[in-house]
Design an enzyme around this catalytic site. Sequence first.
Site, short mmCIF file in Angstrom:
data_model
loop_
_atom_site.label_atom_id
_atom_site.label_comp_id
_atom_site.label_asym_id
_atom_site.label_seq_id
_atom_site.Cartn_x
_atom_site.Cartn_y
_atom_site.Cartn_z
CB CYS A 1 40.47 43.52 24.22
SG CYS A 1 42.07 42.67 24.22
CG ASP B 1 44.07 43.33 28.76
OD1 ASP B 1 43.95 43.29 29.99
OD2 ASP B 1 45.11 43.73 28.19
NE ARG C 1 45.95 45.15 31.12
CZ ARG C 1 46.91 45.72 30.40
NH1 ARG C 1 47.80 46.52 31.00
NH2 ARG C 1 46.99 45.53 29.09
CG HIS D 1 42.42 47.67 25.92
ND1 HIS D 1 43.66 47.61 26.51
CD2 HIS D 1 42.21 46.45 25.37
CE1 HIS D 1 44.18 46.39 26.33
NE2 HIS D 1 43.32 45.67 25.65
CB CYS E 1 45.36 46.61 22.78
SG CYS E 1 44.79 44.97 22.23
#
Length: 211
Positions: free
Chosen positions: A43, A45, A47, A99, A102
């Site tokens: 992803c 993302d 993080r 994750h 998400c």
Amino acid sequence: MSSHLDELFNKNREWAAKVTAEDPEFFSTLSKQQKPEYLWIGCADSRVPANQIVDLLPGEVFVHRNIANVVVHTDLNCLSVIQFAVDVLKVKHIMVVGHYGCGGIKAAMGTEEHGMIDNWLRHIKDVYRLHREELDGIEDEHARFDRMCELNVVEQVANVCQSSIVQNAWKMGQELHVHGWCYSIENGHITDLKRTVSNAEESIQQLNNMS
């Protein structure tokens, strides 16, 4: 704005100096070759940084990231990355890594409109449609959300395995394993979803088990 960008340049120089102090040949060696054994499809993302999560150095993992780690057979960007990794770099492992928590998955499970990204989220909504009975049977909202994150990974593993790139690699006898993982932002741990596929026969079995 410029002060923040200057900070990034300063951090870059500090990082490069630190790496060079620890290993004077690091950048010289890195610039001459790229031989990763792993392709990480994850992803976008911020993080979820691939290298840091598995503690690998630059050059040790090839990475493709997009919203909610989706593999679409019409996405030439993703397919090009997979082909380069498989045909040129000869990676031995492709990890599809979702994750928990998400945002893309959460948006796809809701009814609110988000603009252009809704077209991308349709792929995730299709995953929900395929597994609606199981998901709707989970009363706890947090548990349902987590399970949706896992099921999305399972579907994307199947998409990777059914791509002509991976199928042809297996047909030629190339060693290649496709894995489905889910990462927890809360504790930093990766969960193996036990969806590893290593040949065309196993990919067919996986599809049959999903139907």
